[in-house]
Design a protein around this motif. Structure first.
Motif, PDB file in Angstrom:
ATOM      1  N   GLY A 124       0.845  -1.186   0.000  1.00 29.22           N
ATOM      2  CA  GLY A 124       0.000   0.000   0.000  1.00 29.22           C
ATOM      3  C   GLY A 124       0.876   1.230   0.000  1.00 29.22           C
ATOM      4  O   GLY A 124       2.104   1.137  -0.053  1.00 29.22           O
ATOM      5  N   HIS A 125       0.238   2.369   0.074  1.00 30.50           N
ATOM      6  CA  HIS A 125       0.953   3.638   0.090  1.00 30.50           C
ATOM      7  C   HIS A 125       0.644   4.355   1.404  1.00 30.50           C
ATOM      8  O   HIS A 125      -0.525   4.579   1.722  1.00 30.50           O
ATOM      9  CB  HIS A 125       0.543   4.511  -1.084  1.00 30.50           C
ATOM     10  CG  HIS A 125       1.060   4.015  -2.386  1.00 30.50           C
ATOM     11  ND1 HIS A 125       0.573   2.885  -3.007  1.00 30.50           N
ATOM     12  CD2 HIS A 125       2.045   4.481  -3.176  1.00 30.50           C
ATOM     13  CE1 HIS A 125       1.230   2.691  -4.135  1.00 30.50           C
ATOM     14  NE2 HIS A 125       2.131   3.632  -4.263  1.00 30.50           N
ATOM     15  N   VAL A 126       1.672   4.713   2.133  1.00 28.30           N
ATOM     16  CA  VAL A 126       1.524   5.508   3.336  1.00 28.30           C
ATOM     17  C   VAL A 126       1.673   6.963   2.912  1.00 28.30           C
ATOM     18  O   VAL A 126       2.677   7.332   2.297  1.00 28.30           O
ATOM     19  CB  VAL A 126       2.599   5.142   4.392  1.00 28.30           C
ATOM     20  CG1 VAL A 126       2.525   6.075   5.584  1.00 28.30           C
ATOM     21  CG2 VAL A 126       2.447   3.687   4.816  1.00 28.30           C
ATOM     22  N   ALA A 148       0.788  10.876   9.283  1.00 24.07           N
ATOM     23  CA  ALA A 148       0.981   9.715   8.406  1.00 24.07           C
ATOM     24  C   ALA A 148      -0.287   8.877   8.427  1.00 24.07           C
ATOM     25  O   ALA A 148      -0.908   8.703   9.474  1.00 24.07           O
ATOM     26  CB  ALA A 148       2.167   8.877   8.866  1.00 24.07           C
ATOM     27  N   THR A 149      -0.657   8.352   7.265  1.00 25.20           N
ATOM     28  CA  THR A 149      -1.840   7.500   7.167  1.00 25.20           C
ATOM     29  C   THR A 149      -1.446   6.030   7.279  1.00 25.20           C
ATOM     30  O   THR A 149      -0.279   5.672   7.127  1.00 25.20           O
ATOM     31  CB  THR A 149      -2.568   7.676   5.820  1.00 25.20           C
ATOM     32  OG1 THR A 149      -1.760   7.112   4.771  1.00 25.20           O
ATOM     33  CG2 THR A 149      -2.880   9.127   5.526  1.00 25.20           C
ATOM     34  N   GLU A 150      -2.453   5.223   7.491  1.00 24.27           N
ATOM     35  CA  GLU A 150      -2.267   3.785   7.369  1.00 24.27           C
ATOM     36  C   GLU A 150      -1.925   3.497   5.905  1.00 24.27           C
ATOM     37  O   GLU A 150      -2.164   4.345   5.036  1.00 24.27           O
ATOM     38  CB  GLU A 150      -3.557   3.060   7.750  1.00 24.27           C
ATOM     39  CG  GLU A 150      -4.714   3.363   6.786  1.00 24.27           C
ATOM     40  CD  GLU A 150      -6.020   2.730   7.207  1.00 24.27           C
ATOM     41  OE1 GLU A 150      -6.014   1.565   7.617  1.00 24.27           O
ATOM     42  OE2 GLU A 150      -7.047   3.407   7.107  1.00 24.27           O
ATOM     43  N   PRO A 151      -1.376   2.349   5.585  1.00 24.10           N
ATOM     44  CA  PRO A 151      -1.130   2.008   4.180  1.00 24.10           C
ATOM     45  C   PRO A 151      -2.460   1.959   3.423  1.00 24.10           C
ATOM     46  O   PRO A 151      -3.414   1.334   3.879  1.00 24.10           O
ATOM     47  CB  PRO A 151      -0.492   0.625   4.247  1.00 24.10           C
ATOM     48  CG  PRO A 151       0.076   0.526   5.620  1.00 24.10           C
ATOM     49  CD  PRO A 151      -0.858   1.317   6.493  1.00 24.10           C
ATOM     50  N   LEU A 152      -2.512   2.641   2.296  1.00 23.58           N
ATOM     51  CA  LEU A 152      -3.743   2.717   1.509  1.00 23.58           C
ATOM     52  C   LEU A 152      -3.586   2.020   0.171  1.00 23.58           C
ATOM     53  O   LEU A 152      -2.547   2.117  -0.474  1.00 23.58           O
ATOM     54  CB  LEU A 152      -4.129   4.176   1.261  1.00 23.58           C
ATOM     55  CG  LEU A 152      -4.373   5.045   2.490  1.00 23.58           C
ATOM     56  CD1 LEU A 152      -4.644   6.476   2.075  1.00 23.58           C
ATOM     57  CD2 LEU A 152      -5.520   4.497   3.317  1.00 23.58           C
ATOM     58  N   THR A 153      -4.630   1.350  -0.240  1.00 20.56           N
ATOM     59  CA  THR A 153      -4.686   0.782  -1.583  1.00 20.56           C
ATOM     60  C   THR A 153      -5.916   1.338  -2.294  1.00 20.56           C
ATOM     61  O   THR A 153      -5.796   2.124  -3.209  1.00 20.56           O
ATOM     62  CB  THR A 153      -4.726  -0.761  -1.544  1.00 20.56           C
ATOM     63  OG1 THR A 153      -5.779  -1.187  -0.692  1.00 20.56           O
ATOM     64  CG2 THR A 153      -3.409  -1.328  -1.037  1.00 20.56           C
ATOM     65  N   ASP A 154      -7.097   0.985  -1.820  1.00 21.63           N
ATOM     66  CA  ASP A 154      -8.334   1.376  -2.505  1.00 21.63           C
ATOM     67  C   ASP A 154      -8.762   2.818  -2.236  1.00 21.63           C
ATOM     68  O   ASP A 154      -9.560   3.362  -2.982  1.00 21.63           O
ATOM     69  CB  ASP A 154      -9.474   0.419  -2.145  1.00 21.63           C
ATOM     70  CG  ASP A 154      -9.745   0.350  -0.656  1.00 21.63           C
ATOM     71  OD1 ASP A 154      -8.828   0.647   0.129  1.00 21.63           O
ATOM     72  OD2 ASP A 154     -10.879  -0.001  -0.281  1.00 21.63           O
TER      73      ASP A 154
END
Length: 103
Positions: free
Chosen positions: A4-6, A84-90
């Motif tokens: 994912g993307h942080v 910072a965000t959690e790892p994101l995909t969708d």
């Protein structure tokens, strides 16, 4: 292995060196709770005008049910310097309008 993307939002009103350090602090805060060592992620660093804007971004992230953590810098009068965000995909599309950090 999930990927994912942080997303890291950091204040533009800091020096370039401070931006780097504060962004790293925020990522470390997020990893303590939400990122396993078996995951591989990319990091996207985004500029935010100031602390007030970081608070606005935090509200928006919450509204979209995106987990996040901010970093409060003790050496800067306990101000919020980065998120910072959690790892994101969708949910990455929701953050597409933000511009990458320019140093």
């Amino acid at each position: 292995m999930s990927e994912g993307h942080v997303y890291v939002f950091v204040r533009n009103d800091l020096t370039n060196a401070q931006k780097v350090v504060q962004a790293c602090h925020a990522v470390l805060e997020m990893t303590r709770e939400h990122i396993s060592d078996k995951q591989r992620h990319s990091i996207v660093v985004i500029g935010a005008k100031n602390e007030k804007k970081l608070h606005s971004i935090a509200t928006e992230l919450t509204l979209h049910d995106i987990k996040w953590r901010w970093f409060v810098e003790p050496d800067m009068n306990n101000t919020v310097t980065a998120i910072a965000t959690e790892p994101l995909t969708d949910k990455r599309e929701l953050l597409k309008r933000f511009k990458l950090l320019e140093c």
